[in-house]
Design an enzyme around this catalytic site. Structure first.
Site, mmCIF file in Angstrom:
data_model
loop_
_atom_site.group_PDB
_atom_site.id
_atom_site.type_symbol
_atom_site.label_atom_id
_atom_site.label_comp_id
_atom_site.label_asym_id
_atom_site.label_seq_id
_atom_site.Cartn_x
_atom_site.Cartn_y
_atom_site.Cartn_z
ATOM 1 N N GLY A 99 0.819 -1.207 0.000
ATOM 2 C CA GLY A 99 0.000 0.000 0.000
ATOM 3 C C GLY A 99 0.852 1.256 0.000
ATOM 4 N N SER A 114 9.229 6.369 -2.828
ATOM 5 C CA SER A 114 9.096 5.293 -1.848
ATOM 6 C C SER A 114 7.915 5.616 -0.941
ATOM 7 C CB SER A 114 10.384 5.233 -1.012
ATOM 8 O OG SER A 114 10.151 4.553 0.195
ATOM 9 N N SER A 115 7.243 4.581 -0.459
ATOM 10 C CA SER A 115 6.125 4.815 0.463
ATOM 11 C C SER A 115 6.619 5.567 1.690
ATOM 12 C CB SER A 115 5.514 3.487 0.893
ATOM 13 O OG SER A 115 5.108 2.778 -0.249
ATOM 14 N N GLN A 154 15.779 -7.453 -3.015
ATOM 15 C CA GLN A 154 14.492 -8.168 -3.003
ATOM 16 C C GLN A 154 14.217 -8.771 -4.386
ATOM 17 O OE1 GLN A 154 10.633 -6.886 -1.133
ATOM 18 N NE2 GLN A 154 10.236 -6.024 -3.129
ATOM 19 N N LEU A 197 0.546 3.633 -2.078
ATOM 20 C CA LEU A 197 0.980 3.552 -3.483
ATOM 21 C C LEU A 197 1.503 4.893 -3.992
ATOM 22 C CD1 LEU A 197 -1.892 1.360 -5.010
ATOM 23 C CD2 LEU A 197 0.241 0.621 -3.920
ATOM 24 N N HIS A 198 2.604 4.822 -4.731
ATOM 25 C CA HIS A 198 3.184 6.017 -5.340
ATOM 26 C C HIS A 198 3.450 5.720 -6.809
ATOM 27 C CE1 HIS A 198 6.947 3.852 -5.087
ATOM 28 N NE2 HIS A 198 6.723 3.643 -3.793
ATOM 29 N N GLY A 206 9.795 -3.454 -8.389
ATOM 30 C CA GLY A 206 10.628 -2.282 -8.657
ATOM 31 C C GLY A 206 12.099 -2.601 -8.410
ATOM 32 N N GLY A 254 5.946 4.866 -8.405
ATOM 33 C CA GLY A 254 6.711 3.644 -8.671
ATOM 34 C C GLY A 254 5.767 2.453 -8.818
ATOM 35 N N HIS A 255 4.847 2.292 -7.844
ATOM 36 C CA HIS A 255 3.875 1.180 -7.941
ATOM 37 C C HIS A 255 3.018 1.339 -9.200
ATOM 38 C CE1 HIS A 255 4.215 1.465 -3.382
ATOM 39 N NE2 HIS A 255 4.566 0.217 -3.620
#
Ligand code: PAF
Length: 278
Positions: A30, A185-186, A153, A32-33, A147, A35-36
């Site tokens: 969640g 980034s969130s 990751q 969300l920015h 991303g 990037g997402h």
């Protein structure tokens, strides 16, 4: 957009989708920015059905305060997904994914998890892999989008899919940045405007490495440490130059585009990470 809160409903829905349809999946926590949203857009381009999950996964937080402070902007997130015509959003409660107080699984990703995020956030990747494997098993996507900002990751998820002997294709997408270079980034939601300006130092150090590769690894790391020492509001946790295939620090360059400079730093208690492939 269809929304589901239980895997039973989601699996029932997926079972009705024609076999030849491709499914694009974007797992998120969640907040969300852009990037997402770029991942959702890519999935919409490439796949017939796009599914986004929103789940703040407790087992990947090694720090209770970080988990409690993790931004929650669910209504705004849903609006953004609607705007992009995302087909499905899955927003489970903890009990839907972790039954009977189950915790993270054990995995062996060799060298991929021992440096950088793995070293400074013990247990983080095991928790991340646990939830990603669960979500992959439920959704069985054709392509899953991640991303490149979370480079370690991304490499671990690629290894996970191999271990699962799965056909899921993992696509790493470029980092989306603010005008000043700060990676979206969130966690940026927790920074003041002036902190965001100062945090652009992370990108300027990465960019310096990209343009000054011939100075050599030791010199570049020294340059970064020096820059952070001059900016007291930023605390450098690590600056590592690693081989892309092992995520381990290197002393000499690998082939072009097989190295990465990775930085983790704190500003006003907020942990920020970023990287560039070299
Ligand atoms: O990158 C993230 O937001 C999380 O690590 C992920 C992949 C959604 C797993 O919880």
């Amino acid at each position: 957009m269809q929304d589901f809160t239980t895997k039973t409903e989601l699996v029932a829905y997926l079972s009705k989708i024609a076999k030849e349809k491709t499914i694009g999946f974007i797992p998120t926590m969640g907040a969300l920015h852009q990037g997402h949203l770029s991942l959702i857009e890519e999935s919409k381009e490439k796949c017939d059905i796009t599914i986004c999950s929103i789940f703040v996964n407790p087992t990947q937080f090694n720090n209770e305060r970080d988990l409690v402070n993790y931004p929650n902007t669910i209504n705004a997130d849903l609006e953004k997904l609607e705007e992009l015509s995302c087909n499905v959003v899955y927003i489970p409660a903890i009990e839907d994914l972790y039954e009977n107080k189950e915790t993270a699984k054990t995995f062996d990703f060799n060298s991929l998890t021992t440096s950088m995020e793995g070293k400074f956030r013990p247990g983080h990747f095991i928790g991340m892999a646990t939830i990603v494997e669960k979500l992959f098993n439920i959704i069985q996507p054709t392509i899953a989008f991640f991303g490149q900002k979370d480079l370690q990751q991304l490499q671990i998820v690629k290894a996970l899919v191999k271990q699962m002997k799965s056909t899921i294709k993992i696509e790493g997408m470029p980092t989306i940045r603010e005008k000043n270079g700060l990676a979206k980034s969130s966690r940026n939601k927790l920074l003041s405007e002036s902190a965001k300006k100062e945090a652009a130092l992370i990108y300027s150090c990465l960019y310096y490495c990209k343009n000054n590769k011939k100075k050599g690894i030791t010199e570049l790391k020294y340059h970064i440490q020096n820059q952070f020492e001059q900016h007291k509001n930023l605390k450098l946790e690590y600056a590592e130059i690693v081989a892309l295939n092992t995520m381990q620090p290197i002393e000499g360059w690998q082939r072009e585009n097989e190295n990465a400079i990775c930085i983790a730093a704190y500003h006003s208690g907020v942990r920020l990470i970023d990287n560039i492939i070299l």
